[in-house]
Design an enzyme around this catalytic site. Structure first.
Site, mmCIF file in Angstrom:
data_model
loop_
_atom_site.group_PDB
_atom_site.id
_atom_site.type_symbol
_atom_site.label_atom_id
_atom_site.label_comp_id
_atom_site.label_asym_id
_atom_site.label_seq_id
_atom_site.Cartn_x
_atom_site.Cartn_y
_atom_site.Cartn_z
ATOM 1 N N LYS A 185 0.859 -1.195 0.000
ATOM 2 C CA LYS A 185 0.000 0.000 0.000
ATOM 3 C C LYS A 185 0.892 1.240 0.000
ATOM 4 O O LYS A 185 1.540 1.539 0.993
ATOM 5 C CB LYS A 185 -0.925 0.045 1.219
ATOM 6 N N GLU A 259 9.717 1.038 10.369
ATOM 7 C CA GLU A 259 10.785 1.983 10.003
ATOM 8 C C GLU A 259 10.185 3.370 10.118
ATOM 9 O O GLU A 259 9.367 3.761 9.281
ATOM 10 C CB GLU A 259 11.215 1.747 8.550
ATOM 11 N N CYS A 295 13.772 10.013 5.730
ATOM 12 C CA CYS A 295 13.846 9.709 7.166
ATOM 13 C C CYS A 295 15.261 9.919 7.700
ATOM 14 O O CYS A 295 15.456 10.271 8.850
ATOM 15 C CB CYS A 295 13.415 8.277 7.399
ATOM 16 N N GLU A 394 10.640 16.341 13.868
ATOM 17 C CA GLU A 394 10.970 16.028 12.478
ATOM 18 C C GLU A 394 10.159 16.936 11.560
ATOM 19 O O GLU A 394 8.935 16.971 11.642
ATOM 20 C CB GLU A 394 10.623 14.558 12.180
#
Ligand code: NAD
Length: 501
Positions: A185, A259, A295, A394
């Site tokens: 997905k 992750e 990331c 972040e």
């Protein structure tokens, strides 16, 4: 059906794509669709099915049905088919890269890099496919005890928007090599190239072995991770979603790997060339690869006070020379961020940083003259303190914060003072410092110099809130298998039977 590959483009009519379940191309059961917007022009590139629970159920059944024969093929044949898939992807790498540029806004050079690394990942896991040995346990002559590793059957692979094709395809490779069928997905904002993957894979893999379902996280993602037929879920995305997925998968006690995000520190020691370190810091922010939406981006720069001024000057020079514009144009190193809500989120981070007292040393807003598209200027903040949101949260965009340090112990403590633990980075020429810092930094991956240069097979995965489990490695392959122990007790002698004479 209109194929995605070759038919999506500016000035072309929007493509209304379908998804393939068990070898049949279909719309979502509900008929609902999601728009695919070009973040550079804000125009419609096409639509994709907005799948939901009924589609998830159909796909899981088709994947279950396909998984037995896929496992039975054996690893040598599976490896050969993965290599065929690598060749098929390589053949259309340029149109796939362009598709990702249009759909995500990532620069063309970055997306070409993504395609290259995807092909490498497919080859890597094809090469590793047989490495799922079990072990034998010492017993006497009357018993045999050994383990074997078997695939789970169906693996659900949920990926985010930032490296669309690389994640949809490359992150399926290990699970496929391990003998599972995989349902991918993609991020709902950048789904087109994942459907193009389904088109490419159709000619190579048996039906049902690799399925791509498009839809939102709330509708489709949740239905997939909580489906009773799914015993293995692998997720790449944000920390809050990772938590939700872990909770949903707990209902079936499915095995989950995650992750997640990062706020990755880079410690620049006084023995390095500040100009080179500054240029490398921009490279390791992945600005020219994915507009900073990676990331592993090094968004917290701890620079030794003795070189801080020289480093900051060089950093600002490099950031100001980055050309922002249409990411299809090779002359541009930076495109727009991927979608409108994310654009608003990144600009909000910038405004909050300003409000908290950080100084905008470069960038800090939408680029002048680029009134359309989700563009953000590459931005550098100075006068940043550790408690400011810009040093803790972040951003997932082209935004960096420069902080200073005088004492190495203090730098390590501050670098570790975060819930994240994806990567930590050190620039030094001193091997002793490199080893000592690498040993003390709390992250799943430590780069010393050359941030981002990951050899194939070096395990990648976060500590703390940045994740669970490892990818890019033998460990990832094994994580898509489950161990079974088989102990055979040999029958006792039958007194009524003897060897024929
Ligand atoms: P996100 O968590 O919003 O979405 C990721 C995926 O999860 C999407 O496909 C989304 O549709 C799906 N999803 C959302 N809610 C769901 C739910 N309840 N159940 C199941 N699926 C659901 O993340 P994003 O904004 O698309 O991506 C950015 C984040 O991803 C950043 O935090 C970034 O650091 C992280 N990321 C991590 C890595 C890594 O390797 N560690 C790599 C890339 C991105």
């Amino acid at each position: 059906m209109t194929r995605v590959l070759g038919n999506v483009g500016r000035g072309k009519p929007p493509v209304h794509a379908r998804m393939s379940i068990g070898g049949q191309w279909r719309d979502a059961d509900s008929g609902a669709r999601l728009d695919c917007i070009d973040p550079t022009t804000e125009e419609l590139l096409g639509t994709v099915p907005a799948g939901g629970a009924a589609d998830a159920d159909l796909a899981v059944r088709a994947a279950e049905e396909a998984s037995g024969a896929w496992r039975a093929l054996g690893w040598t044949r599976r490896a050969a088919l993965l290599r065929d898939l690598a060749a098929a992807v390589a053949e259309v790498a340029e149109p796939l890269a362009l598709l990702d540029v249009l759909d995500s806004g990532n620069p063309i050079a970055g997306m070409r890099g993504d395609l290259e690394s995807t092909v490498r990942e497919l080859h890597y896991y094809a090469g590793l496919a047989g490495q799922t040995h079990g072990a034998s346990t010492p017993t006497g002559a009357e018993t045999v005890s050994f383990t074997q590793r078997e695939p789970y059957g169906v693996v659900v692979r949920i990926v985010p928007f930032n490296h669309p094709f690389k994640f949809a395809c490359g992150k399926a490779a290990a699970a496929l090599a391990g003998g599972n069928s995989v349902i991918v997905k993609p991020g709902e904002q950048t789904s087109l190239s994942a459907l193009a993957l389904a088109e490419v894979a159709e000619a190579v893999l048996p039906a049902g072995v690799l399925t791509v379902l498009t839809g939102t996280g709330a509708e489709l993602g949740e239905a997939l991770v909580s489906h009773p037929g799914v015993q293995r879920v692998a997720f790449t995305g944000s920390v809050p979603t990772g938590r939700r997925i872990l909770a949903a998968a707990a209902q079936n006690l499915a095995h989950v790997t995650l992750e997640l995000g990062g706020k990755n520190p880079l410690i620049v020691c006084p023995d390095v060339d500040p100009r080179k370190a500054a240029r490398d810091a921009v490279a390791s922010m992945n600005i020219a690869r994915s507009n900073g939406q990676s990331c592993g981006s090094t968004s917290r720069l701890y620079v030794h006070e003795s070189i801080r001024a020289a480093f900051t000057d060089a950093l600002l020079d490099r950031v100001r020379e980055l050309r922002v514009g249409d990411p299809c144009d090779e002359a541009n190193e930076v495109g727009p961020v991927a979608f409108a809500a994310h654009h608003a989120r990144v600009l909000d981070h910038i405004e909050r940083a300003k409000a908290s007292g950080a100084t905008v040393a470069a960038g800090g807003s939408r680029p002048f003259g680029l009134d359309r598209g989700y563009f953000v200027e590459p931005t550098v903040f100075t006068d940043v303190t550790d408690d400011m949101p810009i040093a803790r949260e972040e951003v997932f965009g082209p935004v960096m914060a420069v902080l200073g340090f005088s004492d190495l112990d203090d730098a390590v403590r501050r670098a570790n003072d975060t819930d994240f633990g994806l990567t930590a980075n050190v620039y030094t020429r001193d091997l002793r410092v490199a080893h000592r810092l690498a040993d003390r930094l709390q992250a799943g991956y430590v780069y010393v110099n050359g941030t981002g240069r990951r050899p194939p097979g070096s395990p990648f995965g976060g500590w703390k809130h940045s994740g669970l489990g490892k990818e890019n490695s033998h460990e990832e392959l094994l994580s898509y298998t489950r161990e079974k122990t088989i102990t055979i007790t040999l029958p006792a002698d039958d007194p009524d039977w003897s060897w024929p004479r």
